[in-house]
Design an enzyme around this catalytic site. Structure first.
Site, PDB file in Angstrom:
ATOM      1  N   GLU A 185      -5.834  -4.967  10.252  1.00  0.00           N
ATOM      2  CA  GLU A 185      -4.799  -3.857  10.774  1.00  0.00           C
ATOM      3  C   GLU A 185      -5.043  -2.996  12.036  1.00  0.00           C
ATOM      4  OE1 GLU A 185      -2.439  -2.796   6.653  1.00  0.00           O
ATOM      5  OE2 GLU A 185      -4.283  -1.489   6.929  1.00  0.00           O
ATOM      6  N   GLY A 188       1.905   2.497  10.630  1.00  0.00           N
ATOM      7  CA  GLY A 188       3.065   3.607  10.612  1.00  0.00           C
ATOM      8  C   GLY A 188       3.710   4.019  11.765  1.00  0.00           C
ATOM      9  N   HIS A 233      -9.618   1.056   4.351  1.00  0.00           N
ATOM     10  CA  HIS A 233      -8.284   1.341   5.107  1.00  0.00           C
ATOM     11  C   HIS A 233      -8.705   2.292   6.212  1.00  0.00           C
ATOM     12  CE1 HIS A 233      -4.348   2.735   6.087  1.00  0.00           C
ATOM     13  NE2 HIS A 233      -3.924   1.669   5.319  1.00  0.00           N
ATOM     14  N   GLU A 257      -7.157   4.603   7.338  1.00  0.00           N
ATOM     15  CA  GLU A 257      -6.959   6.331   6.902  1.00  0.00           C
ATOM     16  C   GLU A 257      -8.105   6.736   6.038  1.00  0.00           C
ATOM     17  OE1 GLU A 257      -3.064   5.811   5.234  1.00  0.00           O
ATOM     18  OE2 GLU A 257      -2.390   5.351   6.930  1.00  0.00           O
ATOM     19  N   GLY A 288       2.800  -1.053   4.281  1.00  0.00           N
ATOM     20  CA  GLY A 288       2.688   0.384   3.913  1.00  0.00           C
ATOM     21  C   GLY A 288       4.239   0.635   3.681  1.00  0.00           C
ATOM     22  N   GLY A 289       4.659   1.519   4.941  1.00  0.00           N
ATOM     23  CA  GLY A 289       6.142   2.034   4.837  1.00  0.00           C
ATOM     24  C   GLY A 289       7.080   1.179   4.210  1.00  0.00           C
ATOM     25  N   ASN A 319       0.955  -1.221   0.148  1.00  0.00           N
ATOM     26  CA  ASN A 319       0.082  -0.089   0.023  1.00  0.00           C
ATOM     27  C   ASN A 319       0.669   1.210   0.099  1.00  0.00           C
ATOM     28  OD1 ASN A 319      -1.879   1.953   0.143  1.00  0.00           O
ATOM     29  ND2 ASN A 319      -2.249   1.575   2.396  1.00  0.00           N
ATOM     30  N   TRP A 320       1.084   1.775  -1.096  1.00  0.00           N
ATOM     31  CA  TRP A 320       1.808   3.006  -1.208  1.00  0.00           C
ATOM     32  C   TRP A 320       1.513   4.267  -0.740  1.00  0.00           C
ATOM     33  CZ3 TRP A 320       3.976   2.049  -6.918  1.00  0.00           C
ATOM     34  CH2 TRP A 320       4.863   1.000  -6.959  1.00  0.00           C
ATOM     35  N   LYS A 321       0.039   4.319  -0.317  1.00  0.00           N
ATOM     36  CA  LYS A 321      -0.575   5.266  -0.002  1.00  0.00           C
ATOM     37  C   LYS A 321      -0.311   6.472  -1.039  1.00  0.00           C
ATOM     38  CE  LYS A 321       0.088   3.790   4.632  1.00  0.00           C
ATOM     39  NZ  LYS A 321      -0.234   3.777   6.085  1.00  0.00           N
ATOM     40  N   SER A 372       2.932  -2.042  10.511  1.00  0.00           N
ATOM     41  CA  SER A 372       4.434  -1.788  10.571  1.00  0.00           C
ATOM     42  C   SER A 372       5.081  -3.096  10.324  1.00  0.00           C
ATOM     43  CB  SER A 372       4.707  -1.430  12.151  1.00  0.00           C
ATOM     44  OG  SER A 372       4.352  -0.054  12.379  1.00  0.00           O
TER      45      SER A 372
HETATM   46  C1  PEP Z   1      -0.818   0.374   5.862  1.00  0.00           C
HETATM   47  O1  PEP Z   1      -1.187   1.543   5.801  1.00  0.00           O
HETATM   48  O2  PEP Z   1      -1.909  -0.524   5.221  1.00  0.00           O
HETATM   49  C2  PEP Z   1       0.165   0.021   6.815  1.00  0.00           C
HETATM   50  C3  PEP Z   1       0.111  -1.292   7.120  1.00  0.00           C
HETATM   51  O3  PEP Z   1       1.224   0.663   7.022  1.00  0.00           O
HETATM   52  P1  PEP Z   1       2.526   0.409   7.422  1.00  0.00           P
HETATM   53  O4  PEP Z   1       2.938  -0.975   6.943  1.00  0.00           O
HETATM   54  O5  PEP Z   1       3.237   1.690   7.212  1.00  0.00           O
HETATM   55  O6  PEP Z   1       2.147   0.331   9.134  1.00  0.00           O
END
Ligand code: PEP
Length: 251
Positions: free
Chosen positions: A167, A173, A95, A97, A233-234, A10-12, A212
């Site tokens: 999640e 994040g 999601h 966010e 994500g990150g 997930n590049w956001k 994370s």
């Molecule tokens: C996400 O946004 O779906 C996510 C899991 O982010 P991160 O891996 O950065 O926690």
């Protein structure tokens, strides 16, 4: 029951089309993911570039959101037929966010999930509790509510065609990853919820962990019995790091 694992990036709101192409070029030679599905979820503006760059490979491309209506006066939105026309294979929905910043509602998810399925696209449904809810021992109530609401419009015979990402919001994040026990317990609970609707679907539905995930913690999380992959994500923004997470899937 063997479930094909899915690891999704997930590049956001990161990466231009050019940066996304460079990522795919760097990722493909690093992938040896036989037996697993690997997906990239770029922003809308990079979807076409990623579909083109991934052509001929097994890499899947998902959007990060979609509107439930086929078309209409919804300024700024993108429809399922528009995604399908690009060659996109699914979309993340719900999601945290989007729920938090853009008011994505359970009602909208009740329409989005079956609409994606009807179009032959994969809904990757995100659910998870806040830190306050976990501390108040409210995690199961929250997960039950989110799963029941989002899947209310899905027939039992299509339940296993949805992928779910657990999640915990406090882990997204933050670098604060769920412990293996927390991830396994929550994901087994979600599986039981789906199984309560249809026992076979509970066995077949893929449930990912997200929050994370990094190359350092992926192997332990991905080895858990009910964890069928990861939403990253990150750590998915760098091709080597994302490839290392995919390579952490149990053999
Ligand atoms: C996400 O946004 O779906 C996510 C899991 O982010 P991160 O891996 O950065 O926690």
């Amino acid at each position: 029951m063997t479930r094909t694992p899915l690891v999704a990036a997930n590049w956001k709101m990161h990466k231009t089309a050019g940066e996304a192409e460079a990522f795919v070029a760097a990722l493909l030679p690093r992938l040896s993911s036989a037996g697993a599905d690997v997906a990239l979820c770029p922003p809308f503006t990079a979807l076409a570039a990623v579909v083109d760059s991934a052509r001929g490979s097994a890499l899947q491309v998902l959007a990060q959101n979609v509107h439930e209506a086929e078309q209409g006066a919804y300024t700024g939105e993108v429809s399922i037929p528009m995604l399908a026309d690009l060659g996109v294979q699914g979309a993340i929905v719900g999601h945290s966010e989007r729920r938090q910043y853009f008011c994505e509602s359970d009602r909208a998810l009740q329409l989005k999930v079956p609409a994606l399925l009807a179009a032959g696209l994969l809904p990757l449904l995100c659910v998870g509790e806040t830190e306050e809810e976990r501390e108040a021992h409210d995690t199961e109530r929250k997960l039950r509510h989110q799963v029941q609401e989002a899947l209310a419009g899905v027939n039992d015979d299509r339940l296993a065609d949805v992928a779910i990402a657990y999640e915990p919001i406090w882990a997204i994040g933050t670098g604060k990853v769920a412990t293996p026990d927390q991830a396994q317990e929550a994901i087994a609970f979600i599986r039981a919820l789906v199984g309560g609707r249809d026992a076979g679907a509970g066995e077949r539905v893929r449930i990912l962990y997200g929050g994370s995930v990094s190359p350092d913690n992926a192997a332990e999380l991905l080895a858990l019995p009910d964890v069928d992959g990861a939403l990253v994500g990150g750590a998915s923004l760098d091709a080597a790091s994302f490839a290392a997470i995919v390579a952490s899937l149990p053999g």
